[in-house]
Design a protein around this motif. Structure first.
Motif, PDB file in Angstrom:
ATOM      1  N   MET A   1       0.807  -1.360   0.074  1.00  0.00           N
ATOM      2  CA  MET A   1      -0.080  -0.037   0.091  1.00  0.00           C
ATOM      3  C   MET A   1       0.963   1.270   0.034  1.00  0.00           C
ATOM      4  O   MET A   1       1.720   1.394   0.711  1.00  0.00           O
ATOM      5  N   ALA A   2       0.573   2.300  -0.864  1.00  0.00           N
ATOM      6  CA  ALA A   2       1.494   3.527  -0.988  1.00  0.00           C
ATOM      7  C   ALA A   2       1.026   4.517   0.144  1.00  0.00           C
ATOM      8  O   ALA A   2      -0.196   4.534   0.562  1.00  0.00           O
ATOM      9  N   HIS A   3       2.010   5.085   0.595  1.00  0.00           N
ATOM     10  CA  HIS A   3       1.630   6.326   1.633  1.00  0.00           C
ATOM     11  C   HIS A   3       0.937   7.218   0.989  1.00  0.00           C
ATOM     12  O   HIS A   3       1.463   7.728  -0.030  1.00  0.00           O
ATOM     13  N   GLN A   4      -0.141   7.822   1.472  1.00  0.00           N
ATOM     14  CA  GLN A   4      -0.673   8.889   0.813  1.00  0.00           C
ATOM     15  C   GLN A   4      -0.029  10.330   0.653  1.00  0.00           C
ATOM     16  O   GLN A   4       0.083  10.901  -0.531  1.00  0.00           O
ATOM     17  N   GLY A   5       0.791  10.682   1.627  1.00  0.00           N
ATOM     18  CA  GLY A   5       1.682  12.019   0.986  1.00  0.00           C
ATOM     19  C   GLY A   5       2.866  11.608   0.727  1.00  0.00           C
ATOM     20  O   GLY A   5       3.294  12.452   0.072  1.00  0.00           O
ATOM     21  N   GLN A   6       3.380  10.363   0.686  1.00  0.00           N
ATOM     22  CA  GLN A   6       4.615  10.060  -0.092  1.00  0.00           C
ATOM     23  C   GLN A   6       4.386   8.866  -1.237  1.00  0.00           C
ATOM     24  O   GLN A   6       4.523   7.406  -0.646  1.00  0.00           O
ATOM     25  N   PRO A   7       4.055   8.807  -2.401  1.00  0.00           N
ATOM     26  CA  PRO A   7       3.786   7.909  -3.195  1.00  0.00           C
ATOM     27  C   PRO A   7       4.774   6.904  -3.349  1.00  0.00           C
ATOM     28  O   PRO A   7       4.352   5.668  -3.671  1.00  0.00           O
ATOM     29  N   SER A   8       5.828   7.152  -3.212  1.00  0.00           N
ATOM     30  CA  SER A   8       7.309   6.110  -3.468  1.00  0.00           C
ATOM     31  C   SER A   8       7.469   5.440  -2.352  1.00  0.00           C
ATOM     32  O   SER A   8       8.169   4.469  -2.299  1.00  0.00           O
ATOM     33  N   LEU A   9       6.971   5.776  -1.051  1.00  0.00           N
ATOM     34  CA  LEU A   9       6.963   5.154   0.384  1.00  0.00           C
ATOM     35  C   LEU A   9       5.709   4.160   0.232  1.00  0.00           C
ATOM     36  O   LEU A   9       4.776   4.219  -0.014  1.00  0.00           O
ATOM     37  N   ALA A  11       4.004   0.914   2.615  1.00  0.00           N
ATOM     38  CA  ALA A  11       3.905   0.655   4.214  1.00  0.00           C
ATOM     39  C   ALA A  11       3.129  -0.768   4.222  1.00  0.00           C
ATOM     40  O   ALA A  11       2.251  -1.125   3.242  1.00  0.00           O
ATOM     41  N   LYS A  12       3.535  -1.619   4.991  1.00  0.00           N
ATOM     42  CA  LYS A  12       2.808  -2.733   4.932  1.00  0.00           C
ATOM     43  C   LYS A  12       2.501  -3.028   6.818  1.00  0.00           C
ATOM     44  O   LYS A  12       3.490  -3.211   7.393  1.00  0.00           O
ATOM     45  N   ARG A  13       1.349  -3.228   6.994  1.00  0.00           N
ATOM     46  CA  ARG A  13       0.932  -3.474   8.375  1.00  0.00           C
ATOM     47  C   ARG A  13       1.314  -4.982   8.813  1.00  0.00           C
ATOM     48  O   ARG A  13       1.240  -5.902   8.022  1.00  0.00           O
ATOM     49  N   LEU A  14       2.257  -5.226   9.683  1.00  0.00           N
ATOM     50  CA  LEU A  14       3.066  -6.484  10.225  1.00  0.00           C
ATOM     51  C   LEU A  14       2.100  -7.092  11.373  1.00  0.00           C
ATOM     52  O   LEU A  14       2.080  -8.233  11.531  1.00  0.00           O
ATOM     53  N   GLY A  15       1.266  -6.253  12.024  1.00  0.00           N
ATOM     54  CA  GLY A  15       0.697  -6.812  13.232  1.00  0.00           C
ATOM     55  C   GLY A  15       0.487  -5.590  14.166  1.00  0.00           C
ATOM     56  O   GLY A  15       0.552  -4.511  13.660  1.00  0.00           O
ATOM     57  N   GLU A  16      -0.312  -6.030  15.287  1.00  0.00           N
ATOM     58  CA  GLU A  16      -0.539  -5.002  16.259  1.00  0.00           C
ATOM     59  C   GLU A  16      -0.069  -5.320  17.504  1.00  0.00           C
ATOM     60  O   GLU A  16       0.540  -6.432  17.795  1.00  0.00           O
ATOM     61  N   VAL A  17       0.401  -4.086  18.315  1.00  0.00           N
ATOM     62  CA  VAL A  17       1.172  -4.443  19.671  1.00  0.00           C
ATOM     63  C   VAL A  17       0.254  -3.752  20.716  1.00  0.00           C
ATOM     64  O   VAL A  17       0.186  -2.739  20.740  1.00  0.00           O
TER      65      VAL A  17
END
Length: 108
Positions: A1-9, A11-17
């Motif tokens: 999934m691309a970051h909204q403010g930085q399209p080249s970044l 991110a992937k959710r790995l889990g919850e803490v």
């Protein structure tokens, strides 16, 4: 999934803490288990650098009636203060559970 403010970044959710509240046995003997809220209890809070963490947000919402004795700028320092009996601290469960002097008292 691309970051909204930085399209080249990407991110992937790995889990919850999950976070919880922790206090030393000594503190709990002195002050007792918190009932529904934290009124009358001492709290090791966070400064503005940690205000948007899950624990910081939970404390902001639920701990208005607590006595903030210190504002830490990192979670380990907050846990160390709680282990020393200064008050109740919020921390990720995996960090708090590693400290033998602390007891998990809630699961916010």
């Amino acid at each position: 999934m691309a970051h909204q403010g930085q399209p080249s970044l990407v991110a992937k959710r790995l889990g919850e803490v999950p976070w919880s509240l922790f206090a030393s046995r000594d503190y709990l003997l002195r002050k007792g288990q918190p009932p529904q809220g934290l009124a009358g209890h001492d709290l090791v809070g966070f400064d503005e650098s940690l205000a948007k963490t899950p624990g910081g947000l939970w404390l902001e919402e639920h701990a208005q009636s607590a006595n903030v004795v210190l504002r830490a700028n990192n979670v380990i320092a907050a846990l160390d203060c709680a282990a020393g009996g200064m008050g109740i601290a919020a921390a990720p469960r995996f960090l708090g559970a590693r400290e033998p002097l602390l007891e998990m008292i809630t699961q916010p």
